[in-house]
Design a protein around this motif. Structure first.
Motif, PDB file in Angstrom:
ATOM      1  N   GLU A  74      95.620  39.210  37.318  1.00 21.65           N
ATOM      2  CA  GLU A  74      97.006  39.414  37.742  1.00 21.65           C
ATOM      3  C   GLU A  74      97.833  38.138  37.685  1.00 21.65           C
ATOM      4  N   ILE A  75      97.203  37.014  38.019  1.00 16.89           N
ATOM      5  CA  ILE A  75      97.942  35.764  38.091  1.00 16.89           C
ATOM      6  C   ILE A  75      98.216  35.176  36.709  1.00 16.89           C
ATOM      7  N   ALA A  76      97.444  35.590  35.710  1.00 16.71           N
ATOM      8  CA  ALA A  76      97.638  35.122  34.330  1.00 16.71           C
ATOM      9  C   ALA A  76      97.298  36.270  33.384  1.00 16.71           C
ATOM     10  N   PRO A  77      98.171  37.266  33.281  1.00 21.76           N
ATOM     11  CA  PRO A  77      97.831  38.479  32.515  1.00 21.76           C
ATOM     12  C   PRO A  77      97.630  38.252  31.022  1.00 21.76           C
ATOM     13  N   GLU A  78      98.192  37.189  30.465  1.00 20.60           N
ATOM     14  CA  GLU A  78      98.115  36.961  29.023  1.00 20.60           C
ATOM     15  C   GLU A  78      96.979  36.041  28.612  1.00 20.60           C
ATOM     16  N   GLU A  79      96.368  35.368  29.570  1.00 17.88           N
ATOM     17  CA  GLU A  79      95.333  34.399  29.239  1.00 17.88           C
ATOM     18  C   GLU A  79      94.212  34.439  30.266  1.00 17.88           C
ATOM     19  N   LYS A  80      93.070  33.952  29.872  1.00 15.64           N
ATOM     20  CA  LYS A  80      91.987  33.767  30.820  1.00 15.64           C
ATOM     21  C   LYS A  80      92.186  32.443  31.542  1.00 15.64           C
ATOM     22  N   VAL A  81      92.057  32.480  32.849  1.00 21.84           N
ATOM     23  CA  VAL A  81      92.280  31.272  33.644  1.00 21.84           C
ATOM     24  C   VAL A  81      91.070  30.351  33.572  1.00 21.84           C
ATOM     25  N   HIS A  82      91.309  29.090  33.871  1.00 21.99           N
ATOM     26  CA  HIS A  82      90.241  28.163  34.209  1.00 21.99           C
ATOM     27  C   HIS A  82      90.070  28.263  35.724  1.00 21.99           C
ATOM     28  N   VAL A  83      88.848  28.230  36.190  1.00 23.74           N
ATOM     29  CA  VAL A  83      88.617  28.409  37.627  1.00 23.74           C
ATOM     30  C   VAL A  83      87.678  27.335  38.147  1.00 23.74           C
ATOM     31  N   ALA A  97      82.414  33.350  35.327  1.00 19.85           N
ATOM     32  CA  ALA A  97      81.995  32.835  34.024  1.00 19.85           C
ATOM     33  C   ALA A  97      80.872  33.672  33.444  1.00 19.85           C
ATOM     34  N   ALA A  98      79.927  34.072  34.290  1.00 22.27           N
ATOM     35  CA  ALA A  98      78.823  34.912  33.825  1.00 22.27           C
ATOM     36  C   ALA A  98      79.339  36.203  33.222  1.00 22.27           C
ATOM     37  N   ARG A  99      80.418  36.732  33.776  1.00 23.95           N
ATOM     38  CA  ARG A  99      81.013  37.975  33.276  1.00 23.95           C
ATOM     39  C   ARG A  99      81.905  37.763  32.057  1.00 23.95           C
ATOM     40  N   GLY A 100      82.164  36.494  31.694  1.00 24.48           N
ATOM     41  CA  GLY A 100      83.044  36.207  30.568  1.00 24.48           C
ATOM     42  C   GLY A 100      84.507  36.417  30.887  1.00 24.48           C
ATOM     43  N   GLU A 101      84.879  36.290  32.157  1.00 26.50           N
ATOM     44  CA  GLU A 101      86.234  36.607  32.588  1.00 26.50           C
ATOM     45  C   GLU A 101      87.154  35.395  32.665  1.00 26.50           C
ATOM     46  N   VAL A 102      86.639  34.190  32.422  1.00 31.20           N
ATOM     47  CA  VAL A 102      87.442  32.983  32.564  1.00 31.20           C
ATOM     48  C   VAL A 102      87.280  32.094  31.339  1.00 31.20           C
ATOM     49  N   ALA A 103      88.257  31.189  31.152  1.00 33.40           N
ATOM     50  CA  ALA A 103      88.196  30.265  30.022  1.00 33.40           C
ATOM     51  C   ALA A 103      87.179  29.160  30.264  1.00 33.40           C
ATOM     52  N   SER A 104      87.011  28.765  31.517  1.00 28.71           N
ATOM     53  CA  SER A 104      86.000  27.793  31.897  1.00 28.71           C
ATOM     54  C   SER A 104      85.779  27.923  33.391  1.00 28.71           C
ATOM     55  N   ALA A 105      84.656  27.400  33.856  1.00 20.71           N
ATOM     56  CA  ALA A 105      84.352  27.425  35.288  1.00 20.71           C
ATOM     57  C   ALA A 105      83.745  26.093  35.694  1.00 20.71           C
ATOM     58  N   THR A 106      84.220  25.586  36.826  1.00 20.64           N
ATOM     59  CA  THR A 106      83.657  24.368  37.402  1.00 20.64           C
ATOM     60  C   THR A 106      83.236  24.658  38.835  1.00 20.64           C
ATOM     61  N   GLY A 107      81.992  24.358  39.169  1.00 21.51           N
ATOM     62  CA  GLY A 107      81.496  24.561  40.520  1.00 21.51           C
ATOM     63  C   GLY A 107      81.226  23.229  41.192  1.00 21.51           C
ATOM     64  N   GLY A 268      89.607  41.524  18.174  1.00 20.26           N
ATOM     65  CA  GLY A 268      88.249  41.947  17.889  1.00 20.26           C
ATOM     66  C   GLY A 268      87.308  41.831  19.051  1.00 20.26           C
ATOM     67  N   ALA A 269      87.783  41.284  20.177  1.00 13.02           N
ATOM     68  CA  ALA A 269      86.910  41.118  21.334  1.00 13.02           C
ATOM     69  C   ALA A 269      86.991  42.340  22.227  1.00 13.02           C
ATOM     70  N   GLN A 270      85.936  42.577  22.941  1.00 13.77           N
ATOM     71  CA  GLN A 270      85.876  43.691  23.870  1.00 13.77           C
ATOM     72  C   GLN A 270      85.642  43.155  25.266  1.00 13.77           C
ATOM     73  N   ALA A 271      86.542  43.490  26.182  1.00 13.84           N
ATOM     74  CA  ALA A 271      86.422  42.996  27.548  1.00 13.84           C
ATOM     75  C   ALA A 271      85.175  43.546  28.194  1.00 13.84           C
ATOM     76  N   ARG A 272      84.479  42.697  28.969  1.00 13.42           N
ATOM     77  CA  ARG A 272      83.278  43.132  29.693  1.00 13.42           C
ATOM     78  C   ARG A 272      83.684  43.675  31.042  1.00 13.42           C
ATOM     79  N   PRO A 273      83.203  44.832  31.420  1.00 12.62           N
ATOM     80  CA  PRO A 273      83.566  45.371  32.730  1.00 12.62           C
ATOM     81  C   PRO A 273      82.931  44.553  33.844  1.00 12.62           C
ATOM     82  N   ALA A 274      83.640  44.466  34.970  1.00  7.22           N
ATOM     83  CA  ALA A 274      83.079  43.808  36.151  1.00  7.22           C
ATOM     84  C   ALA A 274      81.937  44.635  36.678  1.00  7.22           C
ATOM     85  N   SER A 275      80.857  43.938  37.069  1.00 13.71           N
ATOM     86  CA  SER A 275      79.693  44.662  37.588  1.00 13.71           C
ATOM     87  C   SER A 275      79.868  44.949  39.045  1.00 13.71           C
TER      88      SER A 275
END
Length: 275
Positions: A74-83, A97-107, A268-275
């Motif tokens: 919702e906060i970035a509908p056109e792009e994958k966020v960095h989190v 990140a495991a779900r492929g929902e973000v551009a990058s992840a830092t823990g 050509g990409a297919q979004a992965r559903p949230a588990s």
């Protein structure tokens, strides 16, 4: 669910996710440093700050991750966020990140890499012991956490320089410690990440060498779940490193989120559903 959030700066979207008992104020030391280069979003997780309580369900961690991913979209509908996430927020960042929902992840000292059940129980009991001690203070609590000595005693488990925390922030954290339900509902839950992990998402993990909540020996387990991760041990900082060394932490977060903008749905990409 409508989560409470703030936005500062312009550029690629970088969402900052706090840990248990904290809220978006946890990122105050680094927000201005990051906002010079990023569109920085700080958000209160469910059950924290100004956001609603966590919905009921069998695994509150996965519920929290589902709600976070929904918020990212919702906060970035056109792009994958960095989190970026700290502690519990680190687990959420890496789960996204495991779900492929973000551009990058830092823990930053992310949860989820316990060295067995006893190690997880130790972490949970750390929060429960702190809550017991805070409750025992009664009406003296605010005065205690408002002075340098009180902050050092009460918050020393979280950072190596607890006296730097403003008195108002310390009072907010003490109150949250008493009322937070995630300590009981979430910290004993299953922290397993979604499988298979999307290894194409860049992952950075930075761990404070002086972390007393999630000790840095847990960092050895990161590559078992995220083989692509860059793992760094940061000297001189604790579990919440933003208050210990803001400049260094900001540089780590900027480097971890330096990748290209990733469209929400690439051709050509297919979004992965949230588990």
């Amino acid at each position: 669910m409508e989560l409470a959030y703030d936005i500062r700066g312009e550029g690629p979207t970088l969402v900052l996710v706090h840990g248990v008992i904290h809220r978006r104020h946890a990122w105050d030391p680094v927000v201005d440093l990051l906002a010079r280069h990023r569109r920085v979003v700080t958000v209160d997780l469910p059950g924290h700050g100004d956001s609603p309580e966590m919905p009921e369900g069998p695994n509150p961690l996965q519920i929290g991750a589902d709600l976070a991913v929904e918020f990212f979209r919702e906060i970035a509908p056109e792009e994958k966020v960095h989190v970026v996430g700290n502690s519990l927020g680190g687990w959420i960042a890496l789960e996204a990140a495991a779900r492929g929902e973000v551009a990058s992840a830092t823990g930053l000292s992310p949860a989820g890499f316990f060295a067995g059940a006893l190690d997880q129980a130790r972490a949970v009991n750390t929060f429960r012991t702190l809550r017991w001690a805070t409750r025992r203070m009664g009406g003296t609590r605010d005065a205690f956490v408002s002075n340098r000595v009180g902050k050092s005693v009460g918050m020393g488990v979280f950072m190596s320089h607890p006296w730097r925390v403003p008195a108002e922030t310390a009072r907010i954290d003490a109150e949250s410690l008493l009322s937070n339900k995630v300590i009981d509902r979430g910290l004993s839950a299953d922290f397993a990440f979604s499988r298979p992990v999307d290894t194409s998402v860049p992952v950075t993990v930075a761990w404070g060498r002086r972390d007393l909540v999630l000790p840095c020996y847990e960092a050895k387990r990161v590559h078992q779940a995220f083989p692509q991760a860059e793992v760094t041990i940061i000297p001189g900082v604790g579990h919440v490193p933003m208050w210990d060394n803001p400049q260094l932490v900001a540089s780590i977060l900027l480097a971890g989120s330096a990748g290209p903008t990733v469209p929400r749905c690439a051709p050509g990409a297919q979004a992965r559903p949230a588990s």
